[in-house]
Design a protein around this motif. Structure first.
Motif, short mmCIF file in Angstrom:
data_model
loop_
_atom_site.label_atom_id
_atom_site.label_comp_id
_atom_site.label_asym_id
_atom_site.label_seq_id
_atom_site.Cartn_x
_atom_site.Cartn_y
_atom_site.Cartn_z
N LYS A 77 0.82 -1.21 0.00
CA LYS A 77 0.00 0.00 0.00
C LYS A 77 0.86 1.26 0.00
O LYS A 77 0.38 2.34 -0.32
CB LYS A 77 -0.91 0.03 1.23
CG LYS A 77 -2.04 -0.96 1.19
CD LYS A 77 -2.86 -0.86 2.46
CE LYS A 77 -3.94 -1.92 2.51
NZ LYS A 77 -4.67 -1.89 3.79
N ILE A 78 2.13 1.12 0.38
CA ILE A 78 3.03 2.27 0.50
C ILE A 78 3.52 2.67 -0.89
O ILE A 78 3.95 1.83 -1.68
CB ILE A 78 4.22 1.93 1.43
CG1 ILE A 78 3.69 1.63 2.83
CG2 ILE A 78 5.23 3.07 1.45
CD1 ILE A 78 4.74 1.08 3.77
N SER A 79 3.45 3.96 -1.17
CA SER A 79 3.91 4.48 -2.45
C SER A 79 5.37 4.12 -2.69
O SER A 79 6.22 4.33 -1.82
CB SER A 79 3.74 6.00 -2.45
OG SER A 79 4.26 6.55 -3.63
N ARG A 109 18.53 -0.90 10.16
CA ARG A 109 18.10 -2.29 10.07
C ARG A 109 17.42 -2.57 8.73
O ARG A 109 17.59 -3.62 8.14
CB ARG A 109 17.16 -2.61 11.23
CG ARG A 109 16.99 -4.07 11.48
CD ARG A 109 16.45 -4.26 12.86
NE ARG A 109 16.34 -5.67 13.16
CZ ARG A 109 15.73 -6.15 14.22
NH1 ARG A 109 15.19 -5.34 15.08
NH2 ARG A 109 15.65 -7.43 14.43
N LEU A 110 16.64 -1.60 8.25
CA LEU A 110 15.95 -1.77 6.97
C LEU A 110 16.90 -1.64 5.79
O LEU A 110 16.74 -2.31 4.78
CB LEU A 110 14.81 -0.76 6.83
CG LEU A 110 13.64 -0.90 7.81
CD1 LEU A 110 12.56 0.12 7.48
CD2 LEU A 110 13.06 -2.29 7.80
N THR A 111 17.92 -0.78 5.91
CA THR A 111 18.84 -0.58 4.78
C THR A 111 19.75 -1.79 4.56
O THR A 111 20.39 -1.88 3.53
CB THR A 111 19.71 0.69 4.97
OG1 THR A 111 20.42 0.61 6.20
CG2 THR A 111 18.85 1.95 4.93
N LYS A 112 19.78 -2.71 5.50
CA LYS A 112 20.56 -3.94 5.32
C LYS A 112 19.89 -4.90 4.34
O LYS A 112 20.52 -5.80 3.82
CB LYS A 112 20.77 -4.65 6.66
CG LYS A 112 21.72 -3.91 7.59
CD LYS A 112 21.88 -4.61 8.91
CE LYS A 112 22.78 -3.81 9.82
NZ LYS A 112 22.87 -4.39 11.15
N VAL A 113 18.60 -4.67 4.08
CA VAL A 113 17.87 -5.50 3.12
C VAL A 113 18.23 -5.02 1.72
O VAL A 113 18.14 -3.83 1.43
CB VAL A 113 16.34 -5.38 3.35
CG1 VAL A 113 15.57 -6.15 2.29
CG2 VAL A 113 15.97 -5.88 4.75
N PRO A 114 18.65 -5.93 0.83
CA PRO A 114 19.01 -5.53 -0.54
C PRO A 114 17.86 -4.80 -1.24
O PRO A 114 16.71 -5.22 -1.16
CB PRO A 114 19.31 -6.86 -1.25
CG PRO A 114 19.66 -7.80 -0.14
CD PRO A 114 18.85 -7.36 1.05
N GLY A 115 18.19 -3.69 -1.88
CA GLY A 115 17.20 -2.92 -2.62
C GLY A 115 16.52 -1.83 -1.81
O GLY A 115 15.71 -1.07 -2.34
N ILE A 116 16.84 -1.73 -0.53
CA ILE A 116 16.24 -0.71 0.33
C ILE A 116 17.31 0.32 0.68
O ILE A 116 18.27 0.02 1.38
CB ILE A 116 15.67 -1.31 1.64
CG1 ILE A 116 14.69 -2.44 1.36
CG2 ILE A 116 15.03 -0.22 2.50
CD1 ILE A 116 13.41 -2.03 0.69
N GLY A 117 17.13 1.52 0.16
CA GLY A 117 18.05 2.63 0.46
C GLY A 117 17.56 3.40 1.67
O GLY A 117 16.50 3.13 2.24
N LYS A 119 16.42 6.54 1.93
CA LYS A 119 15.16 7.28 1.75
C LYS A 119 13.95 6.34 1.78
O LYS A 119 12.93 6.65 2.38
CB LYS A 119 15.19 8.07 0.45
CG LYS A 119 16.08 9.28 0.51
CD LYS A 119 15.97 10.10 -0.75
CE LYS A 119 16.88 11.32 -0.64
NZ LYS A 119 16.75 12.20 -1.80
N THR A 120 14.08 5.19 1.14
CA THR A 120 12.98 4.22 1.14
C THR A 120 12.74 3.71 2.56
O THR A 120 11.59 3.57 3.00
CB THR A 120 13.29 3.04 0.20
OG1 THR A 120 13.54 3.55 -1.11
CG2 THR A 120 12.15 2.05 0.15
#
Length: 189
Positions: A77-79, A109-117, A119-120
């Motif tokens: 649901k998130i843009s 913690r979220l930026t460690k996931v590939p594809g998540i920068g 800002k995202t």
């Protein structure tokens, strides 16, 4: 439209599985947590699904738990977050880990996931704040004393609490301790 599939695992190629339901093979994209907790080829599987209809494709996404599917639906649901990114997040973080990262606002913690920068990750934390139940961040409670004993035995045998809890979910609720340990060990092997 398609809420659940029950069938036999015909193919497994990360991140996709093919579930044979009465002779029809459904291609289902799954997060890696679901992929690794599914049985082997020829084994029976039940997947909760989410159908995405696009102009050029119909895609099925599958999950072992209601929490995973609900979190996936919340994420898409998130843009700027599509199904592939949502699957990536659920592959990199379990639902409780994601809920904990959101409640603590942990961008790193979220930026460690590939594809998540960065800002995202910041947008995800902002959009998800208060939307992932606080109960998801807490360790799963054990239904009865037998299950507590089974969990403790599996952890004592060297299995992680996460793997042991996943094996417990597959057991009948009224199973005895010794039978439960045997069944859980079969699931874990």
């Amino acid at each position: 439209m398609i809420g659940r599939l029950t069938g036999v695992i015909a193919e497994k190629t990360p991140p996709q599985v093919v579930i044979d339901v009465a002779g029809v093979g459904y291609e289902v994209d799954v997060p890696m947590s679901t992929f690794f907790n599914l049985g082997g080829l020829g084994e029976r599987a039940v997947l909760l699904t989410h159908l995405t209809v696009r102009e050029d494709a119909h895609q099925l996404f599958g999950f072992l738990t209601h929490e995973e599917r609900a979190t996936f639906r919340q994420l898409i649901k998130i843009s700027g977050v599509g199904p592939k990114m949502a699957l990536g997040l659920l592959s990199g973080l379990s639902v409780p880990e994601l809920a904990q990262a959101v409640s603590r606002q942990e961008v790193g913690r979220l930026t460690k996931v590939p594809g998540i920068g960065k800002k995202t990750a910041e947008r995800l934390l902002l959009e998800l704040k208060g939307k992932l139940g606080p109960d998801l961040a807490l360790p799963a409670t054990v239904a009865n004393d037998n299950q507590a004993d089974i969990l403790q035995a599996l952890v004592a045998l060297g299995y992680s609490e996460k793997d042991a809890s996943a094996a417990l979910k597959a057991l009948p609720p009224d199973v005895g301790v010794s039978d439960g340990i045997k069944l859980a060990l079969k699931k874990l092997s």
